[in-house]
Structures are given as structure tokens and as C-alpha cells.
Write an enzyme that holds these catalytic residues in place. Structure first.
Site, PDB file in Angstrom:
ATOM      1  N   ASP A  67     -13.207 -39.326   3.692  1.00 33.88           N
ATOM      2  CA  ASP A  67     -11.890 -39.693   4.208  1.00 33.88           C
ATOM      3  C   ASP A  67     -11.262 -38.540   4.986  1.00 33.88           C
ATOM      4  O   ASP A  67     -11.688 -37.389   4.888  1.00 33.88           O
ATOM      5  CB  ASP A  67     -10.972 -40.124   3.062  1.00 33.88           C
ATOM      6  CG  ASP A  67     -10.816 -39.042   1.990  1.00 33.88           C
ATOM      7  OD1 ASP A  67     -11.841 -38.426   1.625  1.00 33.88           O
ATOM      8  OD2 ASP A  67      -9.682 -38.818   1.531  1.00 33.88           O
ATOM      9  N   GLU A 116     -10.540 -38.287  -1.304  1.00 35.20           N
ATOM     10  CA  GLU A 116     -10.239 -36.912  -1.720  1.00 35.20           C
ATOM     11  C   GLU A 116      -8.868 -36.469  -1.235  1.00 35.20           C
ATOM     12  O   GLU A 116      -8.162 -35.725  -1.915  1.00 35.20           O
ATOM     13  CB  GLU A 116     -11.321 -35.965  -1.177  1.00 35.20           C
ATOM     14  CG  GLU A 116     -11.250 -34.541  -1.709  1.00 35.20           C
ATOM     15  CD  GLU A 116     -10.377 -33.615  -0.864  1.00 35.20           C
ATOM     16  OE1 GLU A 116     -10.157 -32.472  -1.303  1.00 35.20           O
ATOM     17  OE2 GLU A 116      -9.919 -34.028   0.236  1.00 35.20           O
TER      18      GLU A 116
END
Length: 389
Positions: free
Chosen positions: A87, A149
Site C-alpha cells: 500500500d 501498513e
């Protein structure tokens, strides 16, 4: 220093990274920004399966559209994990000078959202792995790709709860300018709220002032901070003590009205060796008596689950290997990573990857081309030591 293998295929790396950058995978607490990371995970799975890796795609419980990838080459009880998150953070397109989702080369840099933090790590890990595809591995090589994350870290949490992956060593390729990192502080973000009773300000007995209670609570929090900073210190960090920041406060609605509700948000950065549950209990032990004395209803909870502090011993085999390959002594950083959850799986863990943290979360994020070959060489050296040797 770095052992130089055959030259990395820059065109191949560029093609892979361009495809990953073109697939939005923003994670955010705001639903307006949040994306699935499925396209990135399935792209990585496609490439790694073609190289002979066994593929496992795991959904993140309670988070539709979020997936972790565990790709394994070889087998055995030990082995090496090369880990990254799929991400990115949100972006402000008005501050970018190029399309964030198009890999753009200018001078000796590749620009794009995630080039540095940290989609750029995956093509380099794959390029490093290609050198060992036809060699017998004594221990497995695992490429791990995680979800979310940048917001919740729930991808790493889910892996720790599932007990996957199983290996002995793990390198998380966060941008550290290829300098090994063996420790970082934790992050706690907490919400404290008092509920009292409103009333006319001309007579304080008509109400219970939540704002005055919060003033006293903040005094207690700052006193705790002072005690912790006296007790805990680690010279490996630039800021050697734990920090506590009173971030924002909201309360009341009018000068002539007793404040019935007040809410404080604060941030705490514990050092390795400080337990987050114990810290929260210490805060509660200070705040609860004053709330009871002032007859204020108390609410105290994390804004998110937090990231524990992380430390790997200086004499650990992985630390020593990375120091030898890079020529740099492992150090400490202030930013947090998924390392604590890989440690929970029993993995000796270190953080090291291409790109600078100074470029992460910035407009015009970039990765310097000079980082490509050294990264591949270092990762090949680690694979050779922990999977072949």
C-alpha cells in the site's frame, strides 16, 4: 562491502515497477481514499509463480479487498523472508509535477507514488531471486507482501495471528538508504475523554467542568512523561528518550457555560523495552482517581492498536550479515514498521531497503537509480548466505 553479482536488468525492473505504480493501492482510515491492494498482490503472484514460487494469497480478516501474499521458493525449517508492504499513503495531486500513477524518469530518478515507500523493493527482490531459481536451496526464500501498513498494520497483524510465514530471518525493505536498522520506537495514539455536567458559569456548583478536569489530567500526563524520560534512555536514537505529545483538544461550546465534555488526543513513542499495555495502565492509574474525585465519566482508549517498539540484538547473525554486506553499522530510526509482528513469528528481523525515508510520504516521491544495483547485490548476498550456504 557489497559483493557485485551479474548486472541487474534495469529495463525489466523498470517495467515491473511501472506496472505496480500504475495500480492504486492507497490505504487510509478515510473511506474516500482507501483502495484494495488486490491488483498489486495478484500481479506479484503472477510474476513469482512464473519463477517457480509457491503462492498463497491470504485475505485480511474483517477488511474486504485487502490481501497478504506469501510466495515461497524451496522448503526447510529456516530460510529468509524479503518483506514489503503493497500500500501507499494518499497524495495531493496539485503538489505533484507528474502523474503519481505513472513511473516517470527524470535524470537519475524514477518518480511515482510508492517508488520509494515501498513498491520499488519488490522488483529488486524479484531480480535478486532470479539468480537462484535454478539452484538447490538448502532453506526457503520467501517474498512477503502485506496490506495496510500505512494505516492499520492489520495485514502484518493477521499474519502474526495466522502464524505465517515460517522462516528464520526477515528483511523488511523500507527506505533506509540501504543502511541496516535494528531498532525503532513504538507508536501509541490515545484518546482521553471526560464527561461532566453543563451549567451556568456564574455558579460552578451547577456543573462538573470536564475542561478543568482535562487540565489536571494533562498535568498528570506531563508528569508521567518526565518520569519516563528520567527512567528510560537509549543513546542509539537521535531523540534518546520516550516522547509524549499532547496533540489536540476539544471541549466546551461557550465562555459562559460550564464545559460538559472534553476530549484529548495524544501520541506516545516508547523505546524498546517499554511495554505498551503497562504504559496505558500507568496512565489510567493516574487519571482515574482525579476523574472519580471530580465526578467525571472517563473514557480512555487507543485511536488505533499501536505499533510496539522493535529491537534486534547487535550481535544477531542477520545484523552482522547486513553490516558486512553494506559496510554500515546497524542503527535506530524514529519511524515504525511491521518488524514487531515478524518478530512475533520468531523471525530475526532487520529493516533495510532502497530509497530515503525523506522521500516517503512526499509529493514527487522518487527512487534514485543508483540504488538499484546495490540493492540487488545486497539481497543476493543475503539469499546466498541464508538460503544457499
Amino acid at each position: 562491502m557489497v559483493h557485485t553479482d551479474s548486472k541487474a536488468s534495469v529495463p525489466g525492473i523498470r517495467e515491473m515497477l511501472a506496472r505496480l505504480i500504475s495500480q492504486p493501492s492507497i490505504s487510509s482510515a478515510s473511506p474516500d481514499w482507501d483502495h484494495s491492494n488486490e491488483a498489486v498482490v495478484r500481479t506479484l503472484a503472477e510474476w513469482l509463480e512464473a519463477l517457480g514460487f509457491a503462492i498463497e494469497i491470504l485475505d485480511v480478516p474483517g477488511m474486504p479487498g485487502k490481501y497478504n501474499l506469501v510466495a515461497t521458493l524451496g522448503s526447510g525449517p529456516g530460510g529468509l523472508v524479503l518483506s514489503g508492504h503493497t500500500d501507499t499513503v494518499p497524495f495531493d495531486d496539485k503538489r505533484w509535477h507528474s502523474d503519481p500513477f505513472t513511473l516517470t524518469e527524470k535524470g537519475d530518478r524514477w518518480y511515482g507514488l510508492g517508488t520509494c515507500d515501498m513498491k520499488g523493493f519488490f522488483p529488486l527482490a524479484i531480480e535478486a531471486a532470479k539468480a537462484f531459481i535454478d539452484q538447490p536451496l538448502k532453506q526457503p526464500l520467501i517474498i512477503l507482501a502485506t496490506a495496510d501498513e500505512e494505516s492499520s498494520m492489520n495485514g502484518a497483524r493477521a499474519l502474526a495471528e495466522a502464524g505465517k510465514p515460517r522462516a528464520r530471518y526477515a528483511v523488511i525493505g523500507e527506505p533506509t538508504s540501504l543502511r541496516p536498522v535494528r531498532m525503532h520506537k513504538g507508536i501509541m495514539m490515545e484518546r482521553l475523554a471526560f464527561e461532566g455536567q453543563s451549567g451556568h458559569s456564574s455558579n460552578p456548583d451547577l456543573g462538573r467542568n470536564a475542561l478543568e478536569g482535562m487540565h489536571e489530567a494533562m498535568t498528570e500526563l506531563l508528569a508521567l512523561r518526565g518520569q519516563w524520560q528520567e527512567k528510560y534512555r537509549n543513546p542509539a536514537f537521535k531523540v534518546q528518550v520516550p516522547t509524549l505529545n499532547l496533540g489536540c483538544i476539544h471541549g466546551g461550546d461557550n465562555p459562559n457555560r460550564i464545559c460538559a465534555r472534553c476530549e484529548l488526543h495524544f501520541d506516545l513513542r516508547p523505546l524498546p523495552g517499554m511495554d505498551m499495555d503497562n504504559l496505558r495502565q500507568a496512565i489510567l492509574n493516574r487519571i482515574q482517581p482525579l476523574a472519580e474525585r471530580r465526578q467525571l465519566a472517563l473514557s480512555f482508549e487507543p485511536l488505533f492498536d499501536g505499533v510496539p517498539p522493535f529491537e534486534t540484538p547487535a550481535d544477531a547473525a542477520l545484523v552482522q550479515a547486513c553490516e558486512k554486506l553494506t559496510g554500515h553499522t546497524a542503527h535506530a530510526v524514529a519511524f515504525a514498521t511491521e518488524a514487531p509482528w515478524l518478530q512475533k513469528l520468531g523471525l530475526e528481523t532487520l529493516v533495510m531497503g532502497p530509497g530515503s525515508i525523506d522521500q516517503a510520504h512526499q509529493p514527487d516521491e522518487y527512487l534514485e537509480l543508483s540504488q538499484l544495483q546495490p540493492t540487488v547485490d545486497i539481497l543476493r548476498g543475503l539469499i546466498r548466505q541464508f538460503c544457499i550456504g
